[in-house]
Design an enzyme around this catalytic site. Sequence first.
Site, mmCIF file in Angstrom:
data_model
loop_
_atom_site.group_PDB
_atom_site.id
_atom_site.type_symbol
_atom_site.label_atom_id
_atom_site.label_comp_id
_atom_site.label_asym_id
_atom_site.label_seq_id
_atom_site.Cartn_x
_atom_site.Cartn_y
_atom_site.Cartn_z
ATOM 1 N N SER A 106 0.863 -1.186 0.000
ATOM 2 C CA SER A 106 0.000 0.000 0.000
ATOM 3 C C SER A 106 0.891 1.225 0.000
ATOM 4 O O SER A 106 2.080 1.142 0.291
ATOM 5 C CB SER A 106 -0.912 0.010 1.228
ATOM 6 O OG SER A 106 -0.150 0.198 2.416
ATOM 7 N N LEU A 109 2.746 -1.250 5.108
ATOM 8 C CA LEU A 109 2.101 0.003 5.506
ATOM 9 C C LEU A 109 3.170 1.069 5.629
ATOM 10 O O LEU A 109 4.176 0.869 6.315
ATOM 11 C CB LEU A 109 1.365 -0.168 6.835
ATOM 12 C CG LEU A 109 0.709 1.086 7.425
ATOM 13 C CD1 LEU A 109 -0.372 1.641 6.504
ATOM 14 C CD2 LEU A 109 0.135 0.784 8.814
ATOM 15 N N ILE A 130 6.872 -2.410 7.539
ATOM 16 C CA ILE A 130 6.757 -0.963 7.588
ATOM 17 C C ILE A 130 7.548 -0.378 6.421
ATOM 18 O O ILE A 130 8.733 -0.673 6.246
ATOM 19 C CB ILE A 130 7.297 -0.402 8.913
ATOM 20 C CG1 ILE A 130 6.534 -0.991 10.109
ATOM 21 C CG2 ILE A 130 7.206 1.129 8.914
ATOM 22 C CD1 ILE A 130 5.062 -0.650 10.148
ATOM 23 N N LYS A 131 6.880 0.441 5.621
ATOM 24 C CA LYS A 131 7.547 1.060 4.482
ATOM 25 C C LYS A 131 8.248 2.344 4.910
ATOM 26 O O LYS A 131 7.631 3.233 5.490
ATOM 27 C CB LYS A 131 6.538 1.367 3.375
ATOM 28 C CG LYS A 131 5.997 0.136 2.677
ATOM 29 C CD LYS A 131 5.016 0.477 1.576
ATOM 30 C CE LYS A 131 5.712 0.842 0.291
ATOM 31 N NZ LYS A 131 4.750 0.949 -0.845
ATOM 32 N N ILE A 132 9.529 2.399 4.606
ATOM 33 C CA ILE A 132 10.359 3.559 4.922
ATOM 34 C C ILE A 132 11.051 3.995 3.646
ATOM 35 O O ILE A 132 11.657 3.164 2.955
ATOM 36 C CB ILE A 132 11.407 3.220 6.006
ATOM 37 C CG1 ILE A 132 10.722 2.839 7.317
ATOM 38 C CG2 ILE A 132 12.374 4.386 6.223
ATOM 39 C CD1 ILE A 132 11.684 2.361 8.399
#
Length: 371
Positions: A43, A109, A140-142
């Site tokens: 996403s 996310l 976790i998207k960074i």
Amino acid sequence: MGLLNELEAQGQAVWLDFVDRKFLAEGGLQKLVDEDGLTGVTSNPSIFEKAMGHGDAYDAALAEYDAANPDASTMARYEHLAIQDIQAAADTLRPVYDRLGAKDGYVSLEVSPYLANDTDATIAEAAKLWSEVDRPNLMIKIPGTPAGVPAIAATIDAGINVNVTLLFSIEAYKAVALAFVAGLEKRAERSEPIDRIASVASFFVSRIDTKIDDAIDAGTGGEDAKAVRGKVAIANAKLAYAWYQDFVASDRWQALAARGAMPQRLLWASTGTKNPDYPDTLYLDTLIGKDTVNTVPPKTMDAFRDHGTVAATLAADVEGARHVLAEAERLGLDLDGVTATLVEEGVHSFAKAFDDLLGAIAAKHPAEASA
């Protein structure tokens, strides 16, 4: 066994670059898992803006949350909705995660795009989202910005799975790959487990060709440049993968692998074809290789299912890829400048989508509606 299923035999995972409440509720994701062998979901703010900002699919959940939390901020209201979707997707994919021993089955996310240049705030938000979603198959998207690199290392060190996003250049990819390794090494030094910590490096593809092709069409490089039109992004990805192959064979990585560490897979993002002159499965057909992921928008997934070509293409003709990039440099197409611009544009684009998303959610607040 369809064409999408056949990618598994090549060592490539297929993820869906889409999430939407109605799609989840109606079993759309489960169908892709069952029929196409889908093993992940990504996403981003643009996807959530399309999902939440239009239509009424989220209205009931939002009204229920507002009734219980009348003073909640717009950000809190967004996070409540997003976390529900991510949890639902993660639960659908949990059997995949369990069957594959944490090697796949992930849902991603993203931290707020407003934090792209703030290391400490990114670290804190990653930890917060990890805790609130509370699913082991969350990533976790960074963003792979300069500020994101130390945040990636710290988040991996904390035992949190990470999807590094907005990678366009090989140098930026190398930096985040080494950050991932540094995070694992710190855990290993403390004798903490590293065998179920997953990461992907999301390397964007089609946007590079769009920029380079625009420059060629504007006359940069003259007639000679037309020979590399539509080839630079794929060549760039092939050389990133060649570096990955060398790195996982290195002593540094093998020391971690001996402790059970899983490699940070390259993930091909932005794989929908932007130019109608190119095949609609171009960025799937040409980037098939072991230990990689392709995250695919629904329309492109449908196209590949119908007429994609399955072959081990990613590691093929690496010398040809080197020649394409050498030609691009010789002809003044400035790949380094293009990739730097694309990172800035990507951060701005996600922030704009987030602005629009929060605006749409704010407009649905009871106080706003009665004003």
